[in-house]
Design a protein around this motif. Structure first.
Motif, PDB file in Angstrom:
ATOM      1  N   HIS A  27     -11.800  13.049 -95.476  1.00 22.97           N
ATOM      2  CA  HIS A  27     -12.366  11.889 -94.769  1.00 22.97           C
ATOM      3  C   HIS A  27     -13.121  10.971 -95.721  1.00 22.97           C
ATOM      4  O   HIS A  27     -13.263   9.780 -95.451  1.00 22.97           O
ATOM      5  CB  HIS A  27     -13.258  12.352 -93.606  1.00 22.97           C
ATOM      6  N   THR A  28     -13.573  11.527 -96.838  1.00 24.14           N
ATOM      7  CA  THR A  28     -14.315  10.728 -97.816  1.00 24.14           C
ATOM      8  C   THR A  28     -13.437   9.711 -98.540  1.00 24.14           C
ATOM      9  O   THR A  28     -13.950   8.849 -99.243  1.00 24.14           O
ATOM     10  CB  THR A  28     -14.994  11.645 -98.848  1.00 24.14           C
ATOM     11  N   THR A  85      -8.519  16.647 -94.330  1.00 25.90           N
ATOM     12  CA  THR A  85      -8.301  17.856 -95.138  1.00 25.90           C
ATOM     13  C   THR A  85      -9.588  18.541 -95.575  1.00 25.90           C
ATOM     14  O   THR A  85      -9.539  19.689 -96.021  1.00 25.90           O
ATOM     15  CB  THR A  85      -7.470  17.524 -96.393  1.00 25.90           C
ATOM     16  N   ASP A  86     -10.716  17.869 -95.459  1.00 26.91           N
ATOM     17  CA  ASP A  86     -11.964  18.468 -95.952  1.00 26.91           C
ATOM     18  C   ASP A  86     -12.773  19.117 -94.826  1.00 26.91           C
ATOM     19  O   ASP A  86     -12.636  18.789 -93.652  1.00 26.91           O
ATOM     20  CB  ASP A  86     -12.806  17.445 -96.712  1.00 26.91           C
ATOM     21  N   ASN A  87     -13.614  20.033 -95.239  1.00 27.59           N
ATOM     22  CA  ASN A  87     -14.398  20.829 -94.296  1.00 27.59           C
ATOM     23  C   ASN A  87     -15.796  20.247 -94.097  1.00 27.59           C
ATOM     24  O   ASN A  87     -16.416  19.749 -95.036  1.00 27.59           O
ATOM     25  CB  ASN A  87     -14.558  22.259 -94.806  1.00 27.59           C
ATOM     26  N   ILE A  88     -16.285  20.371 -92.864  1.00 31.41           N
ATOM     27  CA  ILE A  88     -17.696  20.080 -92.585  1.00 31.41           C
ATOM     28  C   ILE A  88     -18.524  21.275 -93.055  1.00 31.41           C
ATOM     29  O   ILE A  88     -19.534  21.141 -93.720  1.00 31.41           O
ATOM     30  CB  ILE A  88     -17.923  19.850 -91.077  1.00 31.41           C
ATOM     31  N   THR A  91     -16.415  26.667 -90.868  1.00 30.88           N
ATOM     32  CA  THR A  91     -15.574  26.841 -89.679  1.00 30.88           C
ATOM     33  C   THR A  91     -15.029  25.536 -89.105  1.00 30.88           C
ATOM     34  O   THR A  91     -14.184  25.566 -88.219  1.00 30.88           O
ATOM     35  CB  THR A  91     -16.369  27.552 -88.555  1.00 30.88           C
ATOM     36  N   ARG A  92     -15.502  24.404 -89.600  1.00 29.85           N
ATOM     37  CA  ARG A  92     -15.091  23.130 -88.998  1.00 29.85           C
ATOM     38  C   ARG A  92     -14.579  22.162 -90.049  1.00 29.85           C
ATOM     39  O   ARG A  92     -15.066  22.141 -91.174  1.00 29.85           O
ATOM     40  CB  ARG A  92     -16.266  22.479 -88.247  1.00 29.85           C
ATOM     41  N   LYS A  93     -13.598  21.366 -89.637  1.00 28.98           N
ATOM     42  CA  LYS A  93     -13.083  20.301 -90.484  1.00 28.98           C
ATOM     43  C   LYS A  93     -13.376  18.961 -89.812  1.00 28.98           C
ATOM     44  O   LYS A  93     -13.574  18.891 -88.603  1.00 28.98           O
ATOM     45  CB  LYS A  93     -11.570  20.479 -90.695  1.00 28.98           C
ATOM     46  N   TRP A  94     -13.346  17.918 -90.606  1.00 26.84           N
ATOM     47  CA  TRP A  94     -13.657  16.587 -90.085  1.00 26.84           C
ATOM     48  C   TRP A  94     -12.540  16.073 -89.185  1.00 26.84           C
ATOM     49  O   TRP A  94     -11.383  16.035 -89.575  1.00 26.84           O
ATOM     50  CB  TRP A  94     -13.860  15.605 -91.238  1.00 26.84           C
TER      51      TRP A  94
END
Ligand SMILES: [Zn+2]
Length: 157
Positions: A27-28, A85-88, A91-94
């Motif tokens: 998301h970045t 594709t990136d993780n928050i 356990t969570r992705k954006w």
């Protein structure tokens, strides 16, 4: 809330072209495809943020509204998890996020595993961040608002 006397005017653009596939990126990386999308809509600037501000400012003036913001809906129909594709965290992705204080929010079409049927919920949640609301589900005490005493995060999930 009918007593709020708020109405919305929409300026919808479908299939705005970009050479990037946003759902296949973190998301970045949103500045990349946002810049192309906003250029395609006729808004120039030194950053996606500047382009989006130009767009919402013009919208606000043209439609004579009190405020304007942009919602980017990223196509995720062919993506397995409906997330960037990136993780928050572990356990969570954006899948949805907003700029704290505006002027834009982003969500994938599927909003992760929430599904398009929950777009209204996601839109309401992320729109509140555009007006400096913080997350309350995380149990973290945060101060926010237009006075901007304390901004803890530039992006909120
Ligand atoms: Zn949130």
């Amino acid at each position: 809330m009918p007593n709020a006397h708020i109405s919305f005017v929409y300026d919808i653009h479908y299939r705005v072209p970009t050479s990037y596939e946003p759902i296949n990126r973190p998301h970045t990386d949103d500045d990349l495809w946002m810049r192309e999308a906003m250029t395609s809509l006729g808004y120039s600037g030194t950053s996606a943020l500047a382009q989006i501000r130009g767009y919402v400012n013009e919208l606000r003036q043209a439609l004579e509204t009190n405020w304007a913001f942009t919602i980017f809906v990223v196509d995720s129909l062919n993506d397995l998890d409906g997330c960037f594709t990136d993780n928050i965290d572990s356990t969570r992705k954006w899948a949805a996020y907003a700029t704290h204080g505006g002027p834009y929010l982003v969500m994938t079409y599927d909003i992760g595993n929430n599904g398009i049927g929950n777009m209204d919920y996601a839109t309401a949640h992320e729109t509140c961040h555009l007006f400096y609301a913080t997350d309350e589900y995380n149990g973290i005490t945060q101060k926010s608002g237009y006075l901007g005493f304390m901004i803890l995060k530039a992006l909120v999930a």
